[in-house]
Design a protein around this motif. Structure first.
Motif: not given
Length: 311
Positions: A2-5, A63-74, A107-109
């Motif tokens: 699960k990825c948030v972009i 946005a981050i809750e429940g995700m495995d990976v964050v991709l920060h492109l901003v 959120n422990k990501v």
């Protein structure tokens, strides 16, 4: 996974999102308010589209809750204009990233992949090609804030165990690149050439850059999502330098016509040459750029011609 972009609807982010979907990842795409999805997603594509403010703790946590990976492109600034208001650059980009990192802790990501800037963080090269150990002396606020964020990523890795990867991307170009932002010589030059508008070149045309097609950038991010090694900073580049004058010749060959140019005084913030070594990414990420400059320009020109025909 699960990825948030963050910034997943733009030129770079949308291409990365599509590539991650092909790998079967579940995506949450976070964009600014009123930004519409860049395409209609199929029923079998796991995509959640979310809008909000990167400076809002509430929006970041959602946005981050429940995700495995964050991709920060901003990024809220551009290299050429970031020196006009460094305070805004720091407040919007660095503070926003710190709030993002705090939300990850809450959120422990445990993993973040950040798009840094291979074209600005190093400054004037001491040697070529530029590897990841090269001194970092950026000439623009954009590059300084990218480095600040890289340092904070390492701090949060040390304090909270968050694995951080910074991809120092060279000069990306390709399909979906926005022309109105005037960022990226390839996109601007190609647009002007197709519309028979003279191309303005700052300096004598000898400024040399390392251009990389967006499909190769997206592939690097897919590799980074799966990477579990100990390295945290990678150059993502073609490894080849092309001057502005050489770029004009390549475009003339691709389009089959001559291109009119106007040469203007050089700008003080333009680094004369920037060519990055990508050997570490090849060895550690098992990644290599596959799209030649000519093929990349052909693909980009075909896309842009199609887009211009719609307008």
């Amino acid at each position: 996974m699960k990825c948030v972009i963050f910034g997943g609807g733009g030129f770079i982010g949308s291409t990365i999102a599509d590539r991650l979907l092909l790998e079967g990842h579940e995506l949450r795409i976070f964009e600014r308010p009123r930004v519409e999805p860049y395409r209609k997603f199929a029923d079998n594509e796991a995509v959640e589209w979310m809008t909000g403010d990167i400076l809002s703790n509430h929006d970041l946590n959602a946005a981050i809750e429940g995700m495995d990976v964050v991709l920060h492109l901003v990024s809220t600034t551009l290299p050429k204009s970031s020196n006009d208001d460094p305070i805004y650059d720091v407040q919007s980009n660095v503070v926003g990233t710190l709030q993002m990192l705090n939300a990850m802790v809450a959120n422990k990501v445990q993993k973040i992949i950040f798009i840094s800037s291979g074209g600005t963080v190093y400054g004037i090269p001491k040697y070529l090609p530029i590897d990841e150990q090269h001194p970092t002396d950026p000439l623009v606020s954009y590059g300084i804030t990218k480095l600040m964020i890289e340092k904070y990523l390492r701090m949060f890795e040390s304090l909270h165990g968050i694995q951080s990867i910074a991809l120092r991307v060279a000069n990306p170009y390709g399909e979906r690149q926005r022309i109105e932002t005037a960022q990226g010589a390839v996109g601007v030059f190609l647009h002007h050439a197709l519309k028979d508008i003279p191309i303005e070149i700052w300096g004598d045309g000898s400024v040399t850059r390392d251009y990389i097609h967006i499909s190769d950038v997206a592939e690097a991010f897919v590799k980074a999502v799966n990477y579990t090694g100990s390295h945290s900073v990678f150059n993502i580049s073609s490894g080849q330098g092309i001057s502005l004058n050489e770029l004009i010749v390549l475009l003339e060959n691709v389009l089959g016509k001559s291109i009119a140019c106007r040469y203007l005084p050089a700008r003080p913030f333009d680094v004369p040459v920037s060519v990055l070594c990508n050997q570490l990414a090849q060895e550690q990420l098992q990644w290599t750029p596959l799209t030649s400059m000519t093929n990349g320009l052909i693909r980009t020109a075909a896309w842009m011609e199609s887009e211009l025909a719609k307008s």
